[in-house]
Design a protein around this motif. Structure first.
Motif, PDB file in Angstrom:
ATOM      1  N   ARG A   1     -36.432-147.072 -67.751  1.00 49.61           N
ATOM      2  CA  ARG A   1     -34.998-146.976 -67.469  1.00 49.61           C
ATOM      3  C   ARG A   1     -34.750-147.488 -66.044  1.00 49.61           C
ATOM      4  NH1 ARG A   1     -33.202-143.217 -71.324  1.00 49.61           N
ATOM      5  NH2 ARG A   1     -34.786-141.696 -71.918  1.00 49.61           N
ATOM      6  N   HIS A   2     -33.569-148.051 -65.815  1.00 53.01           N
ATOM      7  CA  HIS A   2     -33.233-148.561 -64.480  1.00 53.01           C
ATOM      8  C   HIS A   2     -33.372-147.475 -63.407  1.00 53.01           C
ATOM      9  CE1 HIS A   2     -31.735-152.000 -66.681  1.00 53.01           C
ATOM     10  NE2 HIS A   2     -31.425-152.620 -65.578  1.00 53.01           N
ATOM     11  N   GLU A   3     -32.929-146.260 -63.726  1.00 51.36           N
ATOM     12  CA  GLU A   3     -32.938-145.173 -62.741  1.00 51.36           C
ATOM     13  C   GLU A   3     -34.346-144.815 -62.271  1.00 51.36           C
ATOM     14  OE1 GLU A   3     -31.082-145.662 -65.736  1.00 51.36           O
ATOM     15  OE2 GLU A   3     -31.284-143.562 -66.324  1.00 51.36           O
ATOM     16  N   ALA A   4     -35.330-145.136 -63.076  1.00 49.37           N
ATOM     17  CA  ALA A   4     -36.700-144.733 -62.728  1.00 49.37           C
ATOM     18  C   ALA A   4     -37.314-145.649 -61.676  1.00 49.37           C
ATOM     19  CB  ALA A   4     -37.572-144.723 -63.989  1.00 49.37           C
TER      20      ALA A   4
ATOM     21  N   ASP B   1     -36.431-146.964 -58.552  1.00 44.46           N
ATOM     22  CA  ASP B   1     -36.487-146.671 -57.116  1.00 44.46           C
ATOM     23  C   ASP B   1     -37.576-145.653 -56.756  1.00 44.46           C
ATOM     24  OD1 ASP B   1     -34.715-148.564 -56.303  1.00 44.46           O
ATOM     25  OD2 ASP B   1     -32.988-147.222 -56.161  1.00 44.46           O
TER      26      ASP B   1
ATOM     27  N   HIS C   1     -42.395-140.558 -62.738  1.00 44.56           N
ATOM     28  CA  HIS C   1     -40.983-140.793 -62.423  1.00 44.56           C
ATOM     29  C   HIS C   1     -40.156-141.262 -63.620  1.00 44.56           C
ATOM     30  CE1 HIS C   1     -41.884-140.101 -58.239  1.00 44.56           C
ATOM     31  NE2 HIS C   1     -42.860-140.973 -58.322  1.00 44.56           N
TER      32      HIS C   1
ATOM     33  N   THR D   1     -38.581-138.456 -68.789  1.00 41.54           N
ATOM     34  CA  THR D   1     -37.577-137.388 -68.791  1.00 41.54           C
ATOM     35  C   THR D   1     -37.790-136.475 -69.995  1.00 41.54           C
ATOM     36  OG1 THR D   1     -35.964-138.544 -70.182  1.00 41.54           O
ATOM     37  CG2 THR D   1     -35.879-139.013 -67.825  1.00 41.54           C
TER      38      THR D   1
END
Ligand SMILES: Nc1ncnc2c1ncn2[C@@H]1O[C@H](COP(=O)(O)OP(=O)(O)OP(=O)(O)O)[C@@H](O)[C@H]1O
Ligand SMILES: [Mg+2]
Length: 122
Positions: free
Chosen positions: A9-12, A14, A80, A83
């Protein structure tokens, strides 16, 4: 050498990036991709009609490391990117034959990642 390829996922990204930098792995590539997993797609509604969205946006992360470091990279991604919900992504490990740093012409594992504590830029 191994290439770790992860669809995440994009959020993971950073937190993964930050953690890998801290552990001495600054070198990686990212591509924006679209894909589907087992769920194939979801249905969205647009102006009254149902549209099957078959492909979801994901990030593809590629990181080539020495064999012994592959596990570290996978552990960081798991830490990271997981989820517990469907769509968390997948990780693949591919064998890598060789590597060449273009600037110097050197071959082999020498051209891979910096090690912890080594100053890196660009
Ligand atoms: N076998 C595969 N080959 C290539 N890309 C894949 C594969 N499986 C998953 N992907 C990529 O990973 C993304 C996320 O997959 P996803 O996490 O939904 O897999 P899944 O098998 O359905 O697992 P889950 O049940 O946890 O959702 C997909 O959108 C796709 O980009
Ligand atoms: Mg899925």
């Amino acid at each position: 050498m191994k290439m770790v390829v992860a669809y995440i996922r994009h959020e993971a990204f950073d937190p993964i990036r930050e953690d890998l930098l801290e552990k001495g792995f600054p070198s990686l590539s990212i591509t924006e991709v679209k894909g589907s997993g087992r769920q194939k797609g979801i249905t969205e509604h647009y102006r009254g009609s149902s549209i099957a969205i078959h492909l979801r946006p994901k990030l593809k992360l590629e990181c080539v490391v020495e064999d012994d470091d592959a596990r570290t990279i996978v552990d960081v991604i798991l830490k990271h990117a997981r989820t517990g919900s469907v769509g968390d992504g997948k990780i693949f490990l591919l064998p890598v034959e060789d590597a060449v740093r273009i600037r110097t012409g050197e071959w082999g594992e020498e051209v891979l990642q910096a090690h912890p504590g080594v100053e890196v830029s660009a």
